[in-house]
Design a protein around this motif. Structure first.
Motif: not given
Length: 413
Positions: A146-171
């Motif tokens: 239940i606790s696991i997260t789709a970390f690799p997918m999150l990284a790609r979503v954050i990158q594709e949305q241009g949020l890599a260097n934002t507070k949200l993306g980093t957090l």
């Protein structure tokens, strides 16, 4: 060419074509390609293909060739986790460690509370766990799943949305990384305890500690020479690639030998590799082969074990609904509230909860390991695969909806 070899390659061709087609369809409706590939794997199994054309499905995916598919899937997932480790950003992790720790802690503690509440009920339901599993082991597995997260997918979503260097993306990336590391540690502990032999347990636990320490200190230090080698040559030479692949084989073989799974060795080697041009070149070189040619085999192997039609039998559908609801509450709501308590605004906290609720491929890897080691049965495997697909599919449309709100962008930087 022997008929058997031809049949095996036809299997691979069907799997790769289905993954590409359903992946493309997923992109057309606003979902990540990986969601379509996950669904393609399920459609090739008994849920759809096996239901409408059971003879053809059994002939195409005969039990004779499944070990070869499983081998390809294991190699693919081991290399995939190596790429995940290569892209693990230690500096990003450190920059938002305080808030990320609070959010990830809530995303682990609340699922474990939920797991404690659900374990007795699911054990009493019968036919979901191994017959010799204890309440503590069932809780450990449920908490991790239940606790696991789709970390690799999150990284790609954050990158594709241009949020890599934002507070949200980093957090989100930092919190997701902590959650996944914790979940894998718990899974390693479960596998070590499930052997039924105290010596195997101690071998796994002590071996994991020693291996992790060596990888993150001695191996990381000497791996810097690989970057120097790359810089001196100016390219990724065949000899350098061979050395890295041999290190990968040694790493995954060691974790298998001590009683864990190959994915742990692949991930830790990726984390230990130097951050520089070599890492970027390895990702560029290996990622297309792994994501296009090998990962779909993993989804197919998972799909061949998944029969969602069992949910219509008896009251198993009620178990599925309860697990899905509990998983969403324990992850999305808990992470949202933790972000709010850390002082984040409502849009930011909502985005954190939405993104942290996705589970994706990381969950499927964990479920396959549990099924392979006899921790759970095919029924619970199917229930949790459905939960994985639903929570992963929720993330992108909900996040896109949130992004369309005028005030969202101004509040995440």
């Amino acid at each position: 060419m022997p008929v058997g070899v031809s049949a095996f390659f036809i299997q691979i061709l069907v799997i790769l074509l289905a993954a590409r087609v359903v992946g493309w369809l997923a992109v057309q409706i606003g979902q990540p390609r990986v969601v379509g590939e996950m669904i393609a794997g399920i459609l090739l199994g008994p849920t759809l293909f096996g239901a409408f054309a059971p003879d053809i499905q059994q002939q195409l995916f005969s039990a004779e060739y499944r070990p070869f598919l499983s081998l390809g899937a294991q190699i693919g997932i081991g290399l995939y986790m190596f790429l995940v480790g290569l892209e693990f950003d230690n500096q990003m992790f450190k920059s938002r460690a305080h808030s990320a720790l609070a959010i990830s802690a809530s995303g682990i503690i609340v699922p474990f509370i939920m797991a404690c509440l659900m374990a007795s009920w699911l054990l009493s339901y019968g036919g979901l766990f191994a017959s010799n599993i204890s309440w503590a082991q069932a809780t450990l597995f449920l908490g991790a799943s239940i606790s696991i997260t789709a970390f690799p997918m999150l990284a790609r979503v954050i990158q594709e949305q241009g949020l890599a260097n934002t507070k949200l993306g980093t957090l989100v990336l930092a919190a997701g990384a902590i959650d996944d590391v914790a979940a894998w540690c718990l899974m390693a502990l479960l596998l070590a305890s499930f052997g039924g032999d105290d010596s195997l347990f101690y071998k796994a636990v002590i071996g994991a500690v020693i291996f992790s320490a060596l990888m993150l200190t001695l191996v990381r230090q000497h791996a810097q020479k690989l970057e120097q080698w790359y810089q001196a040559e100016g390219r990724l030479t065949p000899r350098l690639l061979l050395v890295i692949l041999l290190l990968w084989v040694a790493s995954v073989s060691t974790t298998e030998w001590i009683g864990l799974h190959a994915v742990f060795g692949g991930f830790l080697l990726g984390v230990a590799m130097p951050r520089g041009k070599l890492a970027g070149h390895l990702v560029k070189r290996l990622q297309p082969v792994v994501l296009i040619g090998l990962v779909p085999l993993f989804f197919a192997v998972s799909g061949l074990k998944t029969d969602l039609s069992v949910l219509s039998q008896g009251t198993l559908w009620q178990v599925a609904l309860a697990v899905i609801a509990a998983s969403i509450f324990a992850k999305a709501v808990a992470c949202y509230l933790a972000a709010r308590l850390c002082g984040e605004n409502h849009p930011m906290s909502l985005a954190v909860g939405i993104l942290m609720n996705a589970r994706g491929m990381m969950e499927l890897i964990l479920l396959n390991i549990a099924l392979q080691n006899g921790v759970i049965t095919a029924d619970l495997f199917s229930v949790l695969v459905l939960m994985t697909v639903i929570t992963t599919m929720m993330a992108t449309p909900l996040f896109n909806w949130l992004q369309r709100r005028p005030s969202f962008r101004a509040k995440i930087h």
